[in-house]
Write an enzyme that holds these catalytic residues in place. Structure first.
Site, short mmCIF file in Angstrom:
data_model
loop_
_atom_site.label_atom_id
_atom_site.label_comp_id
_atom_site.label_asym_id
_atom_site.label_seq_id
_atom_site.Cartn_x
_atom_site.Cartn_y
_atom_site.Cartn_z
N GLN A 88 -6.52 1.03 11.06
CA GLN A 88 -7.56 1.49 10.13
C GLN A 88 -8.71 0.49 10.13
OE1 GLN A 88 -7.97 -0.25 7.03
NE2 GLN A 88 -9.52 1.12 6.17
N LYS A 118 -8.31 -3.29 9.42
CA LYS A 118 -7.18 -4.02 9.97
C LYS A 118 -7.62 -5.06 11.01
CE LYS A 118 -3.92 -1.97 7.59
NZ LYS A 118 -4.72 -1.08 6.74
N ARG A 137 6.10 19.33 22.47
CA ARG A 137 5.89 19.84 23.83
C ARG A 137 6.07 18.74 24.87
NH1 ARG A 137 0.22 22.76 25.74
NH2 ARG A 137 1.08 23.91 27.54
N HIS A 146 -0.03 -5.00 8.90
CA HIS A 146 -0.82 -6.23 8.74
C HIS A 146 -0.52 -7.27 9.82
CE1 HIS A 146 -0.60 -5.43 4.06
NE2 HIS A 146 -1.20 -4.45 4.73
N ARG A 156 -1.50 12.80 18.32
CA ARG A 156 -1.97 12.13 19.54
C ARG A 156 -3.26 11.35 19.27
NH1 ARG A 156 -0.64 17.39 21.52
NH2 ARG A 156 -2.85 17.93 21.30
N PHE A 216 0.85 -1.18 0.00
CA PHE A 216 0.00 0.00 0.00
C PHE A 216 0.89 1.24 0.00
CE2 PHE A 216 -2.72 3.19 2.17
CZ PHE A 216 -3.71 3.26 1.21
N ASP A 228 7.29 -2.32 8.76
CA ASP A 228 5.92 -1.89 8.49
C ASP A 228 5.04 -3.08 8.83
OD1 ASP A 228 3.41 -1.26 7.50
OD2 ASP A 228 4.18 -0.26 5.71
N TYR A 255 4.29 26.50 27.32
CA TYR A 255 4.41 26.44 25.86
C TYR A 255 5.87 26.50 25.40
CZ TYR A 255 -0.53 27.34 26.40
OH TYR A 255 -1.82 27.26 26.80
#
Length: 386
Positions: A185, A188, A217, A162, A234, A88, A159, A224
């Site tokens: 996703q 999956k 951060r 899968h 996140r 993919f 990767d 900040y």
């Protein structure tokens, strides 16, 4: 003559009261993002433990997982990443999106995993990562890749989109000493609709990734004082709560898929013209994200028409991935200094597989044995009609 009954497959995604309980738990804790809640932290610990890794970082999706992993591994402008040509496109785009050049290499015609000799031939002084994809949950040759990494000094990034729960010679993904990226996703093996995770073998990489996934951060910053350039990757608390439930269900599903693939691959192998995806005895836990097979010699347009017939007959069938270099997107940015024809010439197996491969969604492998027999019969009829 009576018409053949249609096979029945479980719906996907699967969920029950475990997910419902988790969502309510996340809702009622009163903090819905990872810096104040407990679900993401808990999921990271559980996911890391499940894969035998020291650290896991949950992120927004699998593509971001790859991008973040590559970035903390030193990939960026002026560098190269070796990727399998049959995958993919996120595998290549993750490198290209952060300014690197993606260098596609050929894959094995039986397993569809990266050809390690081809990867070795592609290493240059600019190579910063080698990215095998564990295609359909079958782990790539991690022994050969480990040797290549040791010989060249180029790290491996798995990767593992899968491959949740996969093993190589008894070792889980997180026990192989490399960074690994996952996707959650919708299709999956475990899912919250979207989501991703990265496993890290050491705390330095993990901390660097944590900063970059949270806008640079630090966790305890109140003023900040962003330390590095980053972005917001996140994962939210609701997705993490769902993924915790999905992870608990995964081992039983994996065992069932493994049993069912043994049957389906035997049935498909008996169909004239059909060659199921091969295996590797060293990959002693294949998660079977896809049930893949080839029709060697079939023209791409005939393969596509075959897929349409399978879908019309009730199968969740798909054409195999297009070679990454045969998309306009690949050439937009971060492409190697080659022509399409030159890349294709050194990727003959990818050229063939991209034209003749078909895959079925893994929920097929959660069905009853009779439904798999019906599936094989439908495929046999469709192939005979080509």
């Amino acid at each position: 003559m009576n018409a053949r009954p249609a096979p029945e497959f479980p719906k996907w995604p699967q969920y029950d009261d475990d997910e419902r309980t988790g969502l309510v738990r996340a809702l009622e804790q009163g903090q819905w993002w990872r810096m104040g809640g407990e679900e993401v932290d808990s999921f990271e610990r559980e996911f890391a433990d499940f894969h035998g890794a020291p650290h896991a970082l949950a992120v927004t999706n699998g593509t971001h997982a790859l991008e973040l992993a590559l970035q903390v591994m030193g990939v960026g402008p002026g560098t190269e990443v070796i990727v399998p040509a049959f995958t993919f496109i996120s595998s290549s785009q993750a490198a290209q999106r952060i300014g690197a050049v993606a260098v596609p290499v050929d894959v094995d015609p039986d397993t569809y995993n990266i050809d390690v000799a081809a990867a070795a031939a592609a290493v240059t002084p600019r190579t910063r990562a080698i990215m095998p994809v564990h295609m359909a949950g079958l782990m790539a040759d991690m022994d050969a890749l480990g040797k290549l990494s040791a010989d060249t000094g180029v790290p491996v990034l798995q990767d593992a989109a899968h491959a949740q729960g996969a093993r190589w010679q008894g070792k889980r993904v997180g026990e192989l000493g490399t960074v690994a990226a996952f996707s959650f996703q919708n299709g999956k093996l475990m899912t919250a609709g979207e989501g991703g995770a990265v496993l890290f073998p050491d705390s330095d990489l993990f901390e660097a990734a944590f900063l970059r996934h949270s806008c640079g951060r630090p966790r305890t910053d109140r003023h900040y004082l962003h330390q590095v350039s980053g972005t917001n990757m996140r994962l939210n608390e609701f997705s993490a709560a769902v993924l915790r439930a999905q992870l608990r269900r995964l081992p039983a599903q994996t065992a069932l898929r493994d049993q069912r693939w043994a049957l389906l691959s035997r049935l498909l192998g008996a169909v004239d013209g059909v060659v199921p995806q091969g295996g590797d005895v060293r990959a002693d836990q294949n998660t079977h994200y896809m049930a893949m097979f080839r029709l060697p010699g079939i023209a791409e347009e005939d393969r596509n028409a075959l897929v349409d017939r399978l879908v019309d007959a009730g199968l969740p069938a798909f054409a195999g991935f297009r070679a990454v270099y045969r998309t306009d997107a690949f050439w937009e940015v971060g492409a190697p200094d080659e022509t399409l024809e030159q890349v294709a010439e050194r990727c003959p197996n990818t050229e063939a597989i991209s034209s003749d491969c078909v895959w079925l969604h893994h929920r097929v492998l959660l069905a009853a044995e009779r439904d798999l027999e019906l599936t094989a019969e439908i495929i046999a009829d469709a192939v005979a009609a080509v």
